[in-house]
Write a protein that holds these residues in place. Structure first.
Motif, mmCIF file in Angstrom:
data_model
loop_
_atom_site.group_PDB
_atom_site.id
_atom_site.type_symbol
_atom_site.label_atom_id
_atom_site.label_comp_id
_atom_site.label_asym_id
_atom_site.label_seq_id
_atom_site.Cartn_x
_atom_site.Cartn_y
_atom_site.Cartn_z
ATOM 1 N N SER A 96 -30.665 4.417 61.526
ATOM 2 C CA SER A 96 -29.564 3.457 61.392
ATOM 3 C C SER A 96 -28.999 3.478 59.981
ATOM 4 N N SER A 97 -29.826 3.822 58.993
ATOM 5 C CA SER A 97 -29.335 3.881 57.608
ATOM 6 C C SER A 97 -28.312 5.005 57.440
ATOM 7 N N LYS A 98 -28.496 6.109 58.172
ATOM 8 C CA LYS A 98 -27.527 7.200 58.106
ATOM 9 C C LYS A 98 -26.218 6.801 58.792
ATOM 10 N N LEU A 99 -26.331 6.024 59.853
ATOM 11 C CA LEU A 99 -25.124 5.519 60.509
ATOM 12 C C LEU A 99 -24.399 4.545 59.594
ATOM 13 N N LEU A 100 -25.146 3.710 58.887
ATOM 14 C CA LEU A 100 -24.541 2.784 57.921
ATOM 15 C C LEU A 100 -23.798 3.545 56.829
ATOM 16 N N ALA A 101 -24.401 4.634 56.376
ATOM 17 C CA ALA A 101 -23.752 5.451 55.344
ATOM 18 C C ALA A 101 -22.492 6.105 55.890
ATOM 19 N N TYR A 102 -22.536 6.528 57.141
ATOM 20 C CA TYR A 102 -21.371 7.156 57.776
ATOM 21 C C TYR A 102 -20.217 6.154 57.909
ATOM 22 N N VAL A 103 -20.578 4.909 58.225
ATOM 23 C CA VAL A 103 -19.572 3.854 58.349
ATOM 24 C C VAL A 103 -19.008 3.495 56.978
ATOM 25 N N GLY A 104 -19.851 3.610 55.935
ATOM 26 C CA GLY A 104 -19.429 3.209 54.598
ATOM 27 C C GLY A 104 -19.837 1.794 54.264
ATOM 28 N N LEU A 105 -20.839 1.267 54.993
ATOM 29 C CA LEU A 105 -21.323 -0.084 54.747
ATOM 30 C C LEU A 105 -22.588 -0.105 53.900
ATOM 31 N N ASP A 106 -23.038 1.067 53.478
ATOM 32 C CA ASP A 106 -24.209 1.100 52.616
ATOM 33 C C ASP A 106 -23.807 0.718 51.196
ATOM 34 N N THR A 121 -20.385 -9.091 55.684
ATOM 35 C CA THR A 121 -20.835 -7.719 55.499
ATOM 36 C C THR A 121 -22.266 -7.546 56.001
ATOM 37 N N HIS A 122 -23.108 -8.531 55.725
ATOM 38 C CA HIS A 122 -24.485 -8.485 56.222
ATOM 39 C C HIS A 122 -24.505 -8.509 57.751
ATOM 40 N N VAL A 123 -23.635 -9.308 58.341
ATOM 41 C CA VAL A 123 -23.556 -9.364 59.803
ATOM 42 C C VAL A 123 -23.105 -8.013 60.350
ATOM 43 N N ALA A 124 -22.127 -7.396 59.677
ATOM 44 C CA ALA A 124 -21.633 -6.087 60.118
ATOM 45 C C ALA A 124 -22.747 -5.042 60.048
ATOM 46 N N ARG A 125 -23.568 -5.094 59.009
ATOM 47 C CA ARG A 125 -24.698 -4.151 58.902
ATOM 48 C C ARG A 125 -25.711 -4.381 60.011
ATOM 49 N N LYS A 126 -25.985 -5.633 60.300
ATOM 50 C CA LYS A 126 -26.897 -5.963 61.406
ATOM 51 C C LYS A 126 -26.324 -5.461 62.733
ATOM 52 N N LEU A 127 -25.015 -5.586 62.880
ATOM 53 C CA LEU A 127 -24.353 -5.103 64.093
ATOM 54 C C LEU A 127 -24.469 -3.588 64.211
ATOM 55 N N ARG A 138 -26.891 -1.721 63.015
ATOM 56 C CA ARG A 138 -28.275 -1.420 63.397
ATOM 57 C C ARG A 138 -28.489 -1.671 64.891
ATOM 58 N N LEU A 139 -27.852 -2.721 65.406
ATOM 59 C CA LEU A 139 -27.935 -3.001 66.843
ATOM 60 C C LEU A 139 -27.278 -1.893 67.646
ATOM 61 N N ILE A 140 -26.087 -1.460 67.212
ATOM 62 C CA ILE A 140 -25.370 -0.390 67.912
ATOM 63 C C ILE A 140 -26.194 0.889 67.921
ATOM 64 N N PHE A 141 -26.832 1.198 66.789
ATOM 65 C CA PHE A 141 -27.671 2.398 66.721
ATOM 66 C C PHE A 141 -28.792 2.329 67.752
ATOM 67 N N HIS A 142 -29.438 1.181 67.840
ATOM 68 C CA HIS A 142 -30.546 1.021 68.803
ATOM 69 C C HIS A 142 -30.066 1.153 70.243
ATOM 70 N N LEU A 143 -28.954 0.482 70.559
ATOM 71 C CA LEU A 143 -28.443 0.517 71.933
ATOM 72 C C LEU A 143 -28.059 1.936 72.344
ATOM 73 N N LEU A 144 -27.409 2.676 71.434
ATOM 74 C CA LEU A 144 -26.985 4.032 71.758
ATOM 75 C C LEU A 144 -28.170 4.990 71.861
ATOM 76 N N LYS A 145 -29.133 4.841 70.965
ATOM 77 C CA LYS A 145 -30.303 5.720 70.986
ATOM 78 C C LYS A 145 -31.141 5.501 72.242
ATOM 79 N N GLU A 146 -31.304 4.243 72.625
ATOM 80 C CA GLU A 146 -32.141 3.910 73.779
ATOM 81 C C GLU A 146 -31.349 3.817 75.076
ATOM 82 N N ASP A 147 -30.015 3.925 74.966
ATOM 83 C CA ASP A 147 -29.138 3.797 76.127
ATOM 84 C C ASP A 147 -29.399 2.490 76.876
ATOM 85 N N GLU A 148 -29.391 1.403 76.094
ATOM 86 C CA GLU A 148 -29.648 0.070 76.651
ATOM 87 C C GLU A 148 -28.401 -0.802 76.491
#
Length: 389
Positions: A294-304, A365-371, A373-383
Motif C-alpha cells: 500500500s505504501s507503493k500505491l500511496l507513492a504512486y498517488v502522490g500522497l506520501d 489527507t490522513h483520511v485519503a491515505r487510509k482510503l 490503504r483500504l483500496i489496496f486491500h480490496l483490490l489485492k483480495e478482490d473483496e
C-alpha cells in the motif's frame, strides 16, 4: 536477455537494442510512427527468442499507445516507465547534462536491465484505457462547466444581482429556464405572471409555481441591475452552452457504465464512491499487481510525505510529494471528504485527527491515505467493502 529501449514521439520512435552485456556496443535505430515503421521493428526483433526480449517505453502523452498495442498483440513483454523515473536514472548514471532522443532510448534500455524484476504490462491494460480516456475527457468538460458557471454568475451580478437572494440555487432548472427566456431583471419585471408561473412550474416539476414567480418578479422590479443587451445575450448563450455540456457529460456517464460493469471493481462498493469518482479512481490505479504494498500505491498517488533529512537535521515540516496523477489525487480527496461524513470508521478517524489539532485539509489527507490503504486491500483480495456499523 535482449533489452530494447524506445523513446516515443509523434512522428518517429528512437530505439536502442542491446543484449545487456555491454550497452556501449548496442544498436541505435529509428522507426517511423507508421505501419511500415512497426513492421521494420518486428523484423529487427524476429531473430531473437520473444520470451527473452524486454521492451521499455515511457508514458508520453498518447504517443506510446499504438506502438505498445502493436507489440502486445505480438505477445512481447512491455514495461512502462514514468518519465520522471527515467530522468532521475539518467542523471544518476551520468554527469553529462545531455538529453536527446538517442540518449533517452539508451537509458530506458539500461533501466530495463536495472529493474529486471518489474512486472510486464498485460494486454488488459488497454481494457482500462477506454475508461481512463472517458474519465479524463469528462474532467475537462466539468472544468469547462465550472468556468461557464462563474461566467453566468458574473453576468447576473450585472443584470440581476438580487436573484441569488430569492433563489437558493441560481443553477436550478427553473431559474435557468427563466433566465433563458428573460435574461435580465428588466425583462423579468415586464414578464406576464402566468407565463412566468408556468415556466417555473414546468421546470421545477411542480415544486414551485405562482408564489415563487411573484417573489422573483418583485425582486426584478426593485433590482439595481443594469440592462445590457450584450450581457443578456452572453447570459443566454452561456446557459445554452451549459445545457450542452450537461448533456455531453450525461452521455459520457452512459458510456462509462458498461465499462464499469465489465471491470466489476471492488472500489465501487466503498460508500461515497459513485459514478463521478469511482471510474477515475479505478482507471488511474489500473492493474493493482504493479504495486507490492500500500505504501507503493500511496507513492504512486502522490500522497506520501516528502522527507527532508541530512546529518543531524530533520525537517519538522513535510508536504505531500504530489508525484502521481492529479486526476487520481483529486478524486481520492473528494471521496475522502464524502466517506468521512457518512462512514462511521472514517468519520471517527477524521475527528480524531481534528482533535489532535490538525487543520481540516491535513486531517482529510490522513483520511485519503487510509482510503488508499483500504483500496489496496480490496483490490489485492478482490473483496467488496463491508461497513462496520
Amino acid at each position: 536477455m535482449i533489452f530494447l529501449g524506445i523513446d516515443v514521439s509523434k512522428f518517429k520512435h528512437n530505439c536502442f537494442l542491446s543484449n545487456g552485456d555491454n550497452f556501449d556496443l548496442g544498436q541505435h535505430f529509428e522507426i517511423e510512427n507508421s505501419r511500415e515503421g512497426f513492421d521494420f521493428l518486428f523484423d529487427k526483433l524476429s531473430p531473437y527468442d520473444r520470451d527473452n526480449i524486454r521492451i521499455g517505453l515511457e508514458y508520453t502523452g498518447n504517443y506510446h499507445l499504438n506502438l505498445s498495442r502493436f507489440l502486445l498483440n505480438l505477445n512481447f513483454n512491455i514495461h512502462f516507465f514514468n518519465p520522471f523515473q527515467t530522468s532521475l536514472f539518467r542523471r544518476a548514471d551520468s554527469f553529462r547534462n545531455t538529453k536527446t532522443d538517442k540518449v533517452d532510448a539508451f537509458f530506458i534500455a539500461k533501466l530495463l536491465k536495472t529493474t529486471y524484476d518489474s512486472n510486464p504490462t498485460l494486454f488488459e491494460f488497454y481494457h482500462n484505457y477506454d475508461l481512463k480516456s472517458l474519465c479524463r475527457y469528462k474532467s475537462v468538460l466539468k472544468k469547462d462547466r465550472s468556468r461557464l458557471k462563474n461566467s453566468i454568475v458574473s453576468c447576473l451580478d450585472i443584470v440581476f444581482p438580487e436573484l441569488c437572494n430569492v433563489c437558493n440555487d441560481v443553477f436550478s432548472k427553473y431559474v435557468l429556464a427563466i433566465l433563458y427566456e428573460f435574461s435580465s431583471a428588466y425583462e423579468i419585471s415586464k414578464a406576464n405572471i402566468t407565463r412566468l408561473s408556468n415556466l417555473i412550474k414546468n421546470a421545477s416539476r411542480g415544486a414551485y409555481s405562482k408564489d415563487k414567480a411573484l417573489v422573483i418578479r418583485d425582486a426584478a422590479r426593485n433590482s439595481i441591475g443594469y440592462f445590457s443587451s450584450s450581457v443578456s445575450f452572453q447570459l443566454k448563450q452561456s446557459i445554452d452552452y451549459l445545457y450542452f455540456l450537461d448533456k455531453k457529460i450525461d452521455e459520457i456517464n452512459e458510456m462509462i457504465k458498461p465499462l464499469l460493469d465489465e471491470i466489476n471493481s471492488p472500489i465501487m462498493s466503498i460508500p461515497g464512491v459513485g459514478i463521478e469518482l469511482g471510474p477515475t479512481i479505478i482507471s488511474e490505479i489500473g492493474d493493482i499487481s504493479r504495486f507490492d504494498s500500500s505504501s507503493k500505491l500511496l507513492a504512486y498517488v502522490g500522497l506520501d510525505p516528502s522527507i527532508n533529512q541530512s546529518g543531524t537535521f530533520h525537517s519538522s515540516f513535510s508536504t505531500m510529494s504530489k508525484r502521481g496523477s492529479s486526476y487520481l489525487r483529486d478524486s481520492l480527496f473528494k471521496a475522502a471528504f464524502i466517506i468521512s461524513q457518512i462512514e462511521p470508521v472514517f468519520k471517527e478517524y477524521y475527528l480524531k485527527k481534528k482533535a489532535e489539532g490538525k487543520h481540516h485539509y491535513v486531517a482529510l489527507t490522513h483520511v485519503a491515505r487510509k482510503l488508499v490503504r483500504l483500496i489496496f486491500h480490496l483490490l489485492k483480495e478482490d473483496e467488496v467493502y463491508v461497513s462496520k456499523v
